[in-house]
Design a protein around this motif. Structure first.
Motif, mmCIF file in Angstrom:
data_model
loop_
_atom_site.group_PDB
_atom_site.id
_atom_site.type_symbol
_atom_site.label_atom_id
_atom_site.label_comp_id
_atom_site.label_asym_id
_atom_site.label_seq_id
_atom_site.Cartn_x
_atom_site.Cartn_y
_atom_site.Cartn_z
ATOM 1 N N PHE A 159 78.061 63.469 -31.832
ATOM 2 C CA PHE A 159 76.826 64.080 -31.341
ATOM 3 C C PHE A 159 75.553 63.466 -31.940
ATOM 4 O O PHE A 159 74.451 63.817 -31.529
ATOM 5 N N ASP A 160 75.683 62.563 -32.918
ATOM 6 C CA ASP A 160 74.474 61.905 -33.450
ATOM 7 C C ASP A 160 74.447 60.417 -33.100
ATOM 8 O O ASP A 160 73.730 59.640 -33.717
ATOM 9 N N SER A 161 75.222 60.040 -32.105
ATOM 10 C CA SER A 161 75.316 58.606 -31.778
ATOM 11 C C SER A 161 73.970 57.997 -31.396
ATOM 12 O O SER A 161 73.735 56.806 -31.599
ATOM 13 N N ASP A 162 73.064 58.816 -30.856
ATOM 14 C CA ASP A 162 71.754 58.297 -30.450
ATOM 15 C C ASP A 162 70.769 58.211 -31.609
ATOM 16 O O ASP A 162 69.752 57.523 -31.505
ATOM 17 N N THR A 163 71.048 58.913 -32.695
ATOM 18 C CA THR A 163 70.093 58.977 -33.799
ATOM 19 C C THR A 163 70.627 58.393 -35.106
ATOM 20 O O THR A 163 69.868 58.255 -36.079
ATOM 21 N N SER A 164 71.904 58.085 -35.180
ATOM 22 C CA SER A 164 72.517 57.669 -36.446
ATOM 23 C C SER A 164 71.885 56.394 -36.996
ATOM 24 O O SER A 164 71.503 55.496 -36.240
ATOM 25 N N VAL A 176 62.342 52.017 -40.603
ATOM 26 C CA VAL A 176 63.465 52.450 -39.788
ATOM 27 C C VAL A 176 63.788 53.896 -40.166
ATOM 28 O O VAL A 176 63.569 54.318 -41.309
ATOM 29 N N GLU A 177 64.291 54.655 -39.201
ATOM 30 C CA GLU A 177 64.666 56.051 -39.449
ATOM 31 C C GLU A 177 65.927 56.377 -38.668
ATOM 32 O O GLU A 177 66.107 55.900 -37.538
ATOM 33 N N GLY A 178 66.796 57.163 -39.274
ATOM 34 C CA GLY A 178 68.035 57.541 -38.610
ATOM 35 C C GLY A 178 68.731 58.652 -39.355
ATOM 36 O O GLY A 178 68.323 59.047 -40.456
ATOM 37 N N THR A 179 69.818 59.161 -38.777
ATOM 38 C CA THR A 179 70.549 60.272 -39.378
ATOM 39 C C THR A 179 71.852 59.802 -40.022
ATOM 40 O O THR A 179 72.482 58.847 -39.561
ATOM 41 N N ILE A 180 72.222 60.504 -41.084
ATOM 42 C CA ILE A 180 73.515 60.318 -41.738
ATOM 43 C C ILE A 180 74.117 61.711 -41.890
ATOM 44 O O ILE A 180 73.441 62.637 -42.368
ATOM 45 N N ILE A 181 75.367 61.886 -41.506
ATOM 46 C CA ILE A 181 75.990 63.216 -41.514
ATOM 47 C C ILE A 181 77.122 63.275 -42.535
ATOM 48 O O ILE A 181 77.941 62.358 -42.640
#
Length: 211
Positions: A159-164, A176-181
């Motif tokens: 579900f975070d493939s677009d923001t990872s 750069v900015e992105g998510t890590i779960i």
């Protein structure tokens, strides 16, 4: 004819060039400011004052670029001496700024659910290269430490493939900015996001406390 002067001893008139008073025989002393040694000394003092005034540094009241750079470098060195930061802080490490811009905790989303007793901790991380060199970044440089002392790598979900956060390089000034779960115990208040400059070593470079 030169103007006559008075003897300081008896008051009789005498010529300025006279060495002694013709009446009392007292010596006719020149005023101190007319003596050769006094004139030489005065000239030396004046030369010294002029030279000292020209050679000394002048204060303009402004701050030079060098002063600003030294101040910024000093602040950066002091910050890098720390290893634990709050998630509200911007961490500067070796000229690169790291900031946690958002934290979200969910037990599941869409078709994916965390394991029993656990939740997904979604970290939004911003990286800004303020150094003079190109840098590389990678989500595998980051791990999460929980209250049980476990240091775990990221969890892979769809579900975070677009923001990872992906891997890549940043030129000077790049961002750069992105998510890590991560999947962590529900309600854990002792979470620490750990950055490893060298992911093959066990010692983290710094930690960020996650609320």
């Amino acid at each position: 004819m030169s103007k006559l002067m008075q003897c300081k001893t008896c008051g009789a008139e005498l010529a300025p060039s006279a060495k002694t008073c013709p009446k009392c025989g007292a010596k006719n002393k020149k005023p101190i400011y007319k003596r050769p040694w006094f004139i030489i000394l005065a000239v030396m003092i004046v030369i010294g004052l002029v030279s000292g005034g020209n050679d000394g540094p002048k204060s303009t009241g402004s701050v030079s670029n060098t002063d600003v750079k030294v101040s910024e470098t000093s602040k950066q060195v002091k910050q890098e001496a720390r290893t634990l930061f709050d998630q509200e802080e911007v961490v500067t490490f070796k000229g690169v700024e790291y900031a946690v811009t958002n934290v979200e905790k969910v037990t599941g989303r869409e078709y994916e659910t965390a394991a029993d007793g656990k939740e997904y901790v979604i970290i939004t991380l911003s990286i800004h290269n303020t150094s003079d060199e190109k840098i590389s970044y990678n989500p595998f440089d980051w791990k999460m430490e929980n209250s049980n002392g476990q240091v775990e790598s990221q969890t892979f979900v769809l579900f975070d493939s677009d923001t990872s956060l992906s891997s890549g390089e940043l030129k000077t000034g790049g961002k750069v900015e992105g998510t890590i779960i991560f999947e962590e115990p529900i309600g854990d208040e002792g979470l620490k996001l750990c950055y490893f400059e060298n992911p093959f070593k066990d010692d983290e470079s710094f930690q960020i406390q996650i609320h």
